[in-house]
Design an enzyme around this catalytic site. Structure first.
Site: not given
Ligand code: SIN
Length: 295
Positions: A116, A118, A271, A286
């Site tokens: 995805h 974000d 990602h 995050r």
């Molecule tokens: C995310 O998608 O923000 C998390 C990615 C991760 O935990 O590696």
């Protein structure tokens, strides 16, 4: 554009080293908790546009430093799952598989299990996200990044012409109940939370607002359908694009090191969290920088 700071701040000494991978570079020697002057900030900003994912090594910094550095790139999003905000820092989403003493999750344990970008489910998706390692597992826990400019450029001219006028719907709810069935600790969304994540329609191909490069902009996590196509045709086209967009030649695999702070460009990349063995602990913080409406 990032905020301009006073030119009187002394420069820091740091290196930017490109990875031997389709995207990504590491930044060595910069301390994001110290003042960052205009020239250093311009260098970081340029590197972010060029490499799409920057790994700032060895950032022994506080949540407040993380938030302050993130704000240099724009205003921050508050994630809809307020249950997993870091206490005192609503701009920080805890990404973690750790349980508290009563067995309650301390963070979002299955964040990013599907590819995805974000916040693509909002009309103004995220510019970029900054993920800071707090506790890492001894194995697993990698994060993968796929370059959607390269994915676009690798398509045939016929496919590019077909995709350019198309729009697609993105929904936070698309996989929510499926994930909740597997992970019952995922909170049931309140009506107010559901209101915050009404589906958004996005171009299938977006143009990066700062570099002018085109990128594919559909994802297996959030994209539900191509607007105006019959369901069978929409499903077939999306399946083809999902498979194409994450081919190994577009992907960098990040193997986390202690105190890494990773800043990726959601306008250029998708990602994926590659997974952590259940018995090992993983915790990251995050922040998510707001972006503009894709065009
Ligand atoms: C995310 O998608 O923000 C998390 C990615 C991760 O935990 O590696």
């Amino acid at each position: 554009m990032p905020a301009v700071l006073s030119a009187s701040v002394p420069s820091q000494t740091f290196e930017i080293r490109r990875f031997d991978a389709p995207v990504g570079a590491e930044v060595i020697g910069l301390d994001i908790s110290r003042p960052i002057g205009e020239a250093d900030f311009a260098r970081i900003h340029r590197a972010h546009l060029d490499h799409h994912v920057l790994v700032f090594r060895d950032q022994r910094v506080s949540p407040a430093d993380h938030v302050a550095f993130s704000r240099r790139f724009g205003p921050l999003e508050i994630h809809v799952l307020h249950q997993f905000q870091l206490k005192g820092h609503p701009e920080i989403l805890i990404v973690s598989n750790i349980r508290g003493e009563g067995g309650e999750p301390i963070g979002l344990g299955d964040a990013g299990v599907y590819w995805h970008s974000d916040i693509s489910y909002k009309p103004e998706p995220s510019l970029g996200s900054l993920l800071h390692a707090q506790e890492l597992p001894s194995e697993g826990g990698d994060t993968l990044f796929a370059d959607q400019h390269l994915a676009w450029e690798a398509l045939s001219p016929q496919m590019q012409a077909r995709l350019l006028p198309l729009k697609a719907e993105h929904s936070y709810l698309a996989k929510y109940e499926e994930l909740r069935a597997k992970n019952p600790w995922r909170p049931k969304l309140s009506p107010a939370q559901i209101d915050q994540v009404q589906p958004a329609v996005q171009p299938v191909v977006r143009t990066h607002p700062e570099t002018g490069r085109k990128a594919l902009f559909v994802s297996e996590h959030f994209t539900t359908r191509i607007v105006g196509l019959p369901p069978d045709e929409s499903d077939a086209l999306l399946a083809e694009l999902f498979a194409h967009s994450v081919k190994p030649e577009f992907v960098y695999r990040h193997r986390w090191q202690p105190h890494d702070l990773v800043f990726w460009d959601n306008r250029s990349l998708m990602h994926l969290a590659a997974g952590t063995p259940d018995h090992l602990r993983r915790k990251l913080y995050r922040t998510t920088v707001k972006g503009d409406r894709p065009r």
